[in-house]
Design a protein around this motif. Sequence first.
Motif, PDB file in Angstrom:
ATOM      1  N   ARG A   1     -24.077  66.909   1.476  1.00  0.00           N
ATOM      2  CA  ARG A   1     -22.838  67.643   1.778  1.00  0.00           C
ATOM      3  C   ARG A   1     -22.886  68.205   3.197  1.00  0.00           C
ATOM      4  O   ARG A   1     -21.883  68.193   3.925  1.00  0.00           O
ATOM      5  CB  ARG A   1     -22.640  68.764   0.772  1.00  0.00           C
ATOM      6  CG  ARG A   1     -22.348  68.295  -0.657  1.00  0.00           C
ATOM      7  CD  ARG A   1     -22.245  69.469  -1.613  1.00  0.00           C
ATOM      8  NE  ARG A   1     -22.246  69.050  -3.017  1.00  0.00           N
ATOM      9  CZ  ARG A   1     -23.036  69.557  -3.950  1.00  0.00           C
ATOM     10  NH1 ARG A   1     -23.888  70.549  -3.645  1.00  0.00           N
ATOM     11  NH2 ARG A   1     -22.973  69.113  -5.191  1.00  0.00           N
ATOM     12  N   ALA A   2     -24.040  68.713   3.593  1.00  0.00           N
ATOM     13  CA  ALA A   2     -24.192  69.239   4.953  1.00  0.00           C
ATOM     14  C   ALA A   2     -23.991  68.136   5.982  1.00  0.00           C
ATOM     15  O   ALA A   2     -23.347  68.335   7.017  1.00  0.00           O
ATOM     16  CB  ALA A   2     -25.568  69.878   5.120  1.00  0.00           C
TER      17      ALA A   2
ATOM     18  N   THR B   1     -27.007  68.995  -1.619  1.00  0.00           N
ATOM     19  CA  THR B   1     -26.670  69.944  -0.561  1.00  0.00           C
ATOM     20  C   THR B   1     -26.887  69.334   0.815  1.00  0.00           C
ATOM     21  O   THR B   1     -26.063  69.507   1.726  1.00  0.00           O
ATOM     22  CB  THR B   1     -27.506  71.226  -0.712  1.00  0.00           C
ATOM     23  OG1 THR B   1     -27.192  71.851  -1.958  1.00  0.00           O
ATOM     24  CG2 THR B   1     -27.224  72.209   0.427  1.00  0.00           C
TER      25      THR B   1
ATOM     26  N   GLN C   1     -26.356  75.678   2.523  1.00  0.00           N
ATOM     27  CA  GLN C   1     -25.710  74.524   3.141  1.00  0.00           C
ATOM     28  C   GLN C   1     -25.228  74.865   4.545  1.00  0.00           C
ATOM     29  O   GLN C   1     -25.406  74.075   5.488  1.00  0.00           O
ATOM     30  CB  GLN C   1     -24.536  74.044   2.295  1.00  0.00           C
ATOM     31  CG  GLN C   1     -23.803  72.843   2.900  1.00  0.00           C
ATOM     32  CD  GLN C   1     -22.692  72.335   2.000  1.00  0.00           C
ATOM     33  OE1 GLN C   1     -22.853  72.248   0.791  1.00  0.00           O
ATOM     34  NE2 GLN C   1     -21.561  71.994   2.593  1.00  0.00           N
TER      35      GLN C   1
ATOM     36  N   THR D   1     -30.667  70.136  -4.203  1.00  0.00           N
ATOM     37  CA  THR D   1     -30.895  70.206  -2.752  1.00  0.00           C
ATOM     38  C   THR D   1     -30.598  68.868  -2.084  1.00  0.00           C
ATOM     39  O   THR D   1     -30.114  68.830  -0.943  1.00  0.00           O
ATOM     40  CB  THR D   1     -32.319  70.671  -2.429  1.00  0.00           C
ATOM     41  OG1 THR D   1     -32.642  71.804  -3.224  1.00  0.00           O
ATOM     42  CG2 THR D   1     -32.446  71.056  -0.964  1.00  0.00           C
TER      43      THR D   1
END
Length: 397
Positions: A150-151, A147, A110, A144
């Motif tokens: 979230r990134a 992820t 991340q 993913t």
Amino acid sequence: MQQVFSDARIAAMPPKGGYGLIDTGFIAIEDGRIVHVGLNLPDMCVGWRRESLGGRLVTPAPIDCHTHIVFGGNRAREFEMRLNGASYEEVARAGGGIVSTVTATRAATQEALVEDALRRLDALIGEGVAVVEVKSGYGLDIETELTMLRAARALAARRQVRIVTSFLGAHAVPTEYAGRADAYIDEVCIPALKAAHAEGLVDAVDGFCEGIAFDTAQIARVFDVAQALGLPVKLHAEQLSHLGGTQLAARYGAVSADHVEYATAEDAAAMARAGTVAVLLPGAFFTLRETQPPPVQAFRDHGVPMALATDCNPGSSPLTSLLLAMNMGCTLFRLTPEEALAGITCHAARALGLEDCGSIAIGKRADLAVWDVAEPAELAYRIGFNPLYRRIMGGEA
């Protein structure tokens, strides 16, 4: 905080049309919101902190309403392949394209995704951009996809920018589900969407309706879940062919239908009835050397708002300049400079379902761009030139 900017040439960009030009005007801001814009300063603002902008042009801060800036790796090799004769579809069917980025994205942490995306985000911010939409879609597995989202959310903690996220699990069929697109929708895409929503990571739901991706029935299943979750939808539609994606988007009341090169006048009429914005993406058109432009005149005839965006992504549009996208929109799609500026301001805000930005008006967020230009048309006219003088977010530089 109370602030007045004076001596400004203001292009207010009202959604109803036109530049809304005000020469030598005032913009008064209180607590990050615009409380006055006009030729005269009201008495209540006389004692406020005041700064002259020296006659410079002020516009709403630009909005990039369609990007894929969170991803791993790059696809420079595939760019070279296309220049040697391979089509985008041929590259995708050979295991390249989106799927190749999936491999790199799944392998990245991340933090690595955030660090890479920040370089692209900084290029946009450097042109005054205040709002950036960021899509998932390069994970194609549940973890993913989460992820990536979230990134995307983490970017707003690292930079003074507003991030809007779109879940794009229906972007491509990963290799482990080759020939089993319906199973992918059921086993990965929909569960990932529900998990992302539960974590508060999703502002809208997107899909790619195309022969190399998903058909209308498969996208409809994803949209049904989005609606059940109370999430707005949007769609990559009619980019490489006409599969009915634009009509599908309109039936679901989508905030936008994007690319739309192969859309028809009937599609434009459906979008107008639904209030769906056409998001034009000239970077992909240019990079893929396409020859079918979107039906701009049909959109005009039916009153469909047209937004412009970079479509920043590693394959079909490695573009990180919204100013260049404006120029491309004019030169490749025959937009007027006024339409191009509306496309990155008031219409871009509408394409994201945002009502508090995109124009300079009382009650809007004081997200502004100050330019060293004399005329608004200069923003679309110049190529490879950034005349940004100052970026103002919430009334603060």
